[in-house]
Design a protein around this motif. Structure first.
Motif, short mmCIF file in Angstrom:
data_model
loop_
_atom_site.label_atom_id
_atom_site.label_comp_id
_atom_site.label_asym_id
_atom_site.label_seq_id
_atom_site.Cartn_x
_atom_site.Cartn_y
_atom_site.Cartn_z
N ALA A 239 0.54 5.33 -22.64
CA ALA A 239 1.67 5.22 -24.13
C ALA A 239 3.05 4.53 -23.67
N GLY A 240 3.23 5.13 -22.60
CA GLY A 240 4.63 4.37 -22.01
C GLY A 240 4.84 3.89 -20.68
N ARG A 241 3.63 3.05 -20.24
CA ARG A 241 3.80 2.45 -19.69
C ARG A 241 3.71 1.09 -19.91
N TYR A 242 4.92 -0.11 -19.01
CA TYR A 242 5.24 -0.96 -19.12
C TYR A 242 4.86 -2.13 -18.62
N ILE A 243 4.01 -2.75 -18.52
CA ILE A 243 3.34 -4.35 -17.75
C ILE A 243 4.01 -5.20 -18.32
N SER A 244 5.13 -6.04 -17.24
CA SER A 244 5.12 -7.62 -17.31
C SER A 244 4.08 -7.64 -17.33
N SER A 245 4.77 -10.25 -17.92
CA SER A 245 4.01 -10.93 -18.17
C SER A 245 3.72 -10.81 -16.83
N ASN A 246 4.58 -11.70 -15.96
CA ASN A 246 4.15 -11.81 -14.50
C ASN A 246 3.27 -10.95 -13.79
N LYS A 247 3.82 -9.21 -13.71
CA LYS A 247 2.12 -8.84 -13.74
C LYS A 247 0.71 -8.92 -14.01
N THR A 248 1.04 -9.10 -15.63
CA THR A 248 -0.27 -9.21 -16.27
C THR A 248 -1.09 -9.95 -15.65
N VAL A 249 -0.35 -11.50 -15.51
CA VAL A 249 -0.90 -12.59 -14.97
C VAL A 249 -1.56 -12.22 -13.55
N TRP A 250 -1.18 -11.51 -12.92
CA TRP A 250 -0.71 -11.26 -11.67
C TRP A 250 -2.66 -10.62 -11.99
N ARG A 251 -2.56 -10.18 -12.58
CA ARG A 251 -3.96 -8.85 -12.53
C ARG A 251 -5.23 -9.36 -12.90
N ILE A 252 -4.64 -10.55 -14.04
CA ILE A 252 -5.89 -11.05 -14.34
C ILE A 252 -6.61 -12.00 -13.49
N LEU A 253 -5.51 -13.00 -12.65
CA LEU A 253 -6.40 -13.60 -11.96
C LEU A 253 -7.22 -13.45 -10.47
N PHE B 52 -4.92 -11.27 -8.19
CA PHE B 52 -4.40 -11.74 -6.78
C PHE B 52 -3.74 -10.29 -6.78
N PRO B 53 -3.91 -10.52 -4.57
CA PRO B 53 -3.94 -9.20 -3.94
C PRO B 53 -2.73 -8.71 -3.94
N ILE B 54 -2.58 -7.58 -4.80
CA ILE B 54 -1.14 -6.13 -4.76
C ILE B 54 -0.87 -5.95 -3.44
N HIS B 55 -1.60 -5.95 -2.70
CA HIS B 55 -0.54 -5.55 -1.50
C HIS B 55 -1.39 -5.32 -0.17
N GLU B 56 -0.76 -5.86 1.05
CA GLU B 56 -1.59 -6.48 1.90
C GLU B 56 -0.66 -5.55 3.38
N ARG B 57 -1.89 -5.54 4.78
CA ARG B 57 -1.14 -4.41 5.60
C ARG B 57 -1.61 -4.93 7.30
N SER B 58 -0.61 -4.47 7.62
CA SER B 58 -0.80 -5.96 8.89
C SER B 58 -0.03 -5.41 9.97
N PRO B 59 -0.12 -5.07 11.13
CA PRO B 59 -1.46 -4.73 11.67
C PRO B 59 -2.66 -3.49 11.05
N ALA B 60 -4.26 -3.79 11.01
CA ALA B 60 -4.42 -2.41 10.54
C ALA B 60 -4.04 -1.61 11.44
N VAL B 61 -4.64 0.02 10.68
CA VAL B 61 -4.42 0.88 11.47
C VAL B 61 -5.26 2.04 11.25
N VAL B 62 -5.72 2.42 12.52
CA VAL B 62 -6.99 3.13 12.32
C VAL B 62 -6.67 4.90 13.10
N HIS B 63 -7.02 5.52 12.25
CA HIS B 63 -6.32 7.36 12.57
C HIS B 63 -7.48 7.72 13.56
N LEU B 64 -7.54 8.08 14.57
CA LEU B 64 -8.09 8.82 15.71
C LEU B 64 -8.46 10.64 15.39
N ALA B 65 -8.78 11.26 15.24
CA ALA B 65 -9.31 12.38 15.62
C ALA B 65 -9.24 13.59 17.33
#
Length: 242
Positions: free
Chosen positions: A21-35, A37-50
């Motif tokens: 109820a209290g969340r506000y989504i801007s027009s830019n963010k709305t279009v980005w999600r409708i289309l 588009f990737p939300i985030h990226e990570r480079s380089p990838a990290v693998v956790h080793l036990a």
């Protein structure tokens, strides 16, 4: 946007409904999600080793599969690495635990490492490819001594085939990972603690020497506590008859 309400008494608060109820989504963010588009990226990838001791892997089970899990414990990245070094010539020759994700991918279903099929080729190594993936080994406090020293060996010993192999130094199988690390000169020299104890033995009472010895053990994690004890045990016990 602000949302507020007035009520006479406190009732159960639904945080999910309040958030929507209290969340506000801007027009830019709305279009980005409708289309899509990737939300985030990570480079380089990290693998956790036990990291765990030989019989210290964590096993999850239910009432229905407890016997199966007890007989066939699933592999971790560490046990899979040891198995890889047994069967893969490239891994056995030169590979450190932290370097595995660079040349191999982790198959979560099979619980095993598999050679990369694409990436930059490695000179002199046919069918070996590498990527920029980083292997991140979980850390331990020095107070968890055996796990701490096991991790120390894993980042320095290339191509280990078993836990016993990790405890082997100069042809001798050691009882602990600490002693193996000390034989390989991976631990700091205790010479300064020898000098500290020797000075205390010349000027301090046995109770003060014991207190100093306890501080050294609990705070500074010397490489060889047993040797340090043997060098000053008679001075610490001098007043035992009194």
């Amino acid at each position: 946007m602000a949302v507020f309400g007035l009520q006479s008494e406190i009732t159960d608060i639904d945080e999910v409904v309040g958030y929507h109820a209290g969340r506000y989504i801007s027009s830019n963010k709305t279009v980005w999600r409708i289309l899509s588009f990737p939300i985030h990226e990570r480079s380089p990838a990290v693998v956790h080793l036990a990291v765990h001791l030989q019989n210290g892997r964590r096993v999850y089970f239910s009432e229905s599969n407890v016997q199966q899990r007890a007989l066939n414990r699933p592999d971790t990245t560490l046990t899979a690495f040891l198995a890889l070094c047994q069967n893969d010539s490239f891994a056995k020759k030169k590979l450190l635990y932290s370097e595995v994700p660079t040349y191999y991918t982790w198959n979560g279903n099979k619980k095993s490492f598999e050679r990369r099929k694409r990436g930059e080729s490695v000179d002199g190594q046919p069918n070996i490819f590498k990527e920029t993936t980083i292997g991140r080994i979980y850390t331990f406090h020095p107070n968890q001594d055996e796990c701490f020293f096991l991790r120390l060996l894993l980042v320095n010993v290339a191509g280990p085939t078993s836990f016993e192999h990790l405890r082997t130094a100069n042809g001798t199988i050691h009882d602990t990972y600490r002693s193996a690390g000390q034989a390989l000169n991976l631990l700091e020299n205790d010479h300064h603690w020898d000098n500290c104890i020797n000075d205390a033995c010349e000027t301090s009472t046995p109770s003060q020497i014991r207190a100093l010895f306890g501080i050294i053990l609990t705070t500074y994690s010397p490489s060889s506590p047993a040797e340090l004890w043997e060098k000053c045990k008679w001075q610490m016990a001098e007043n035992i008859l009194y």
